[in-house]
Design a protein around this motif. Structure first.
Motif, mmCIF file in Angstrom:
data_model
loop_
_atom_site.group_PDB
_atom_site.id
_atom_site.type_symbol
_atom_site.label_atom_id
_atom_site.label_comp_id
_atom_site.label_asym_id
_atom_site.label_seq_id
_atom_site.Cartn_x
_atom_site.Cartn_y
_atom_site.Cartn_z
ATOM 1 N N SER A 1 11.432 -1.458 -0.811
ATOM 2 C CA SER A 1 11.967 -2.781 -0.523
ATOM 3 C C SER A 1 11.563 -3.759 -1.613
ATOM 4 C CB SER A 1 11.434 -3.270 0.840
ATOM 5 O OG SER A 1 11.792 -4.605 1.063
ATOM 6 N N ASP A 2 12.476 -4.693 -1.896
ATOM 7 C CA ASP A 2 12.145 -5.730 -2.875
ATOM 8 C C ASP A 2 11.619 -6.985 -2.182
ATOM 9 O OD1 ASP A 2 14.436 -6.561 -1.634
ATOM 10 O OD2 ASP A 2 15.608 -6.861 -3.462
ATOM 11 N N GLN A 3 11.373 -6.877 -0.859
ATOM 12 C CA GLN A 3 10.825 -7.993 -0.110
ATOM 13 C C GLN A 3 9.314 -8.087 -0.325
ATOM 14 O OE1 GLN A 3 12.828 -10.181 1.617
ATOM 15 N NE2 GLN A 3 14.442 -8.965 0.631
ATOM 16 N N PRO A 4 8.733 -9.272 -0.152
ATOM 17 C CA PRO A 4 7.275 -9.404 -0.278
ATOM 18 C C PRO A 4 6.563 -8.489 0.715
ATOM 19 C CG PRO A 4 8.333 -11.554 -0.162
ATOM 20 C CD PRO A 4 9.386 -10.548 0.169
ATOM 21 N N PRO A 5 5.398 -7.983 0.374
ATOM 22 C CA PRO A 5 4.670 -7.117 1.310
ATOM 23 C C PRO A 5 4.246 -7.903 2.545
ATOM 24 C CG PRO A 5 3.252 -7.763 -0.503
ATOM 25 C CD PRO A 5 4.634 -8.254 -0.847
ATOM 26 N N ASP B 1 2.131 -14.159 -1.862
ATOM 27 C CA ASP B 1 3.513 -13.789 -1.543
ATOM 28 C C ASP B 1 3.623 -13.026 -0.221
ATOM 29 O OD1 ASP B 1 4.495 -14.915 -3.899
ATOM 30 O OD2 ASP B 1 4.160 -13.072 -5.033
ATOM 31 N N ALA B 2 2.495 -12.641 0.345
ATOM 32 C CA ALA B 2 2.503 -11.778 1.528
ATOM 33 C C ALA B 2 2.732 -12.567 2.810
ATOM 34 C CB ALA B 2 1.191 -11.007 1.618
ATOM 35 N N GLN C 1 7.615 0.035 7.140
ATOM 36 C CA GLN C 1 7.896 -0.937 6.097
ATOM 37 C C GLN C 1 6.701 -1.841 5.801
ATOM 38 O OE1 GLN C 1 11.312 -2.922 7.704
ATOM 39 N NE2 GLN C 1 12.670 -1.152 7.415
ATOM 40 N N ALA C 2 5.677 -1.797 6.660
ATOM 41 C CA ALA C 2 4.522 -2.681 6.492
ATOM 42 C C ALA C 2 3.582 -2.162 5.405
ATOM 43 C CB ALA C 2 3.762 -2.801 7.810
#
Length: 342
Positions: A157-161, A190-191, A245-246
């Motif tokens: 994923s390109d989403q923030p962690p 960014d998390a 995803q986490a």
């Protein structure tokens, strides 16, 4: 063998956890019924389900349904009063998920002394500070449904962690939000911290605050600018996807938590964890390999930031976590239970 399982808590059945969130004890109760039926037993289940149905080989009946006159084994979930649900039971088992001291109450001791059940525990920590007084005690660590044991990786994923927390609001959540705002988020700006809680989700959606949660709700709302998000728990398939995803599962823990159900689920999904050394949580992980048991607040914050910022480290721990729980099915647990109660 004819086995009767009985619970007197909330309405649910063997399908419920697929469509909506359900507590770990209830999920285990439903899954064990099917697993025992697959091993050739005749299984009857009595609980607050809405109607009679046949699920995974087990016959589910409403709590007021016609009871069997005789059963080879009666398994009562949590409530000692249910041990007498079937008058003629060759074996009685109390499946206990709380602290052992709850069994030391006078009324409970009288029931246990009279019916002499086997006490089935989920972890060794439950027995600390409690005397069995001659009762047989067996240990059956909870198992996992197939949703959590599926061996695949989510697409990158390109989403923030994000870190996720599933803890009960009263079990260290206020402490964790403070730690996140003051120490973790500044080190991983960014998390996100995603709080999975039904009661808090209702609050976030404008539905009001449950009594006793007012201060926590205010703190969470104030922390939205620090990446704190409240979301609703889901059924098993969607929760398994959320775990995968986490970046990390944060588990504050509690001395009375003798099960740590959701920590087992996230580990099986390959999610590293950071936890405090409380309750059964440390026994559910391999410290240093699949998770980190943090000795103090600074270590908890630093280790969480490490996993949020370092993809390689969390991938290594995640692989160990997944391996730790391979084979921990309810079918295997049913087989072990047969041996424990033979």
């Amino acid at each position: 063998m004819h086995i009767t399982l009985v619970d007197d808590s909330i309405p649910f059945d063997g399908y419920t956890a697929s469509s909506r969130p359900l507590g770990g004890a209830e999920k285990g109760f439903a899954a064990l019924a099917g697993a025992l039926a697959r091993r050739g037993h005749t299984v009857s289940v009595f609980n607050r389900c809405r109607w009679s149905m046949f699920i995974e080989g087990a016959q589910w009946e409403t709590f007021e349904g016609k009871k069997p006159l005789l059963t080879d084994m009666l398994i009562a979930l949590r409530k000692p009063e249910l041990l007498g649900f079937v008058r003629q039971a060759k074996r009685r088992v109390l499946w206990h998920t709380g602290p052992g001291r709850m069994l030391a109450k006078k009324a409970t001791r009288e029931i246990l002394a009279d019916l002499k059940p086997t006490i089935l525990l989920c972890s060794a920590v439950q027995a600390e500070g409690w005397r069995a007084d001659g009762l047989k005690v067996a240990l059956l660590p909870p198992a996992l449904k197939s949703d959590y044991l599926a061996n695949f990786d989510e697409a990158a994923s390109d989403q923030p962690p994000y870190a996720m927390v599933t803890t009960h609001p009263a079990h260290g959540l206020s402490w964790l939000v403070n730690l996140w705002v003051n120490h973790i988020h500044p080190a991983a700006p960014d998390a996100e911290l995603r709080i999975y809680s039904m009661s808090l989700a209702k609050m976030a959606e404008g539905g009001g605050v449950e009594p006793g949660l007012e201060d926590l709700a205010e703190k969470i709302l104030a922390a939205r600018g620090d990446g704190v998000i409240v979301t609703r728990p889901q059924g098993d398939a969607m929760m398994a996807a959320a775990y995968r995803q986490a970046a990390v599962h944060l588990y504050p823990g509690h001395p009375d938590d003798g099960t740590a159900f959701t920590l087992m689920e996230s580990q099986a999904c390959g999610v590293p964890a950071v936890l405090r050394p409380l309750g059964a949580a440390p026994d559910r992980v391999a410290n240093g390999s699949s998770a980190y048991v943090a000795p103090d607040d600074d270590a908890f914050a630093n280790l969480t930031a490490l996993l949020l910022n370092n993809a390689e480290t969390r991938a290594n721990l995640g692989a160990e976590a997944r391996a730790l729980y391979q084979g921990r099915t309810w079918d295997a647990a049913a087989e072990k239970l047969e041996g424990l109660l033979a």
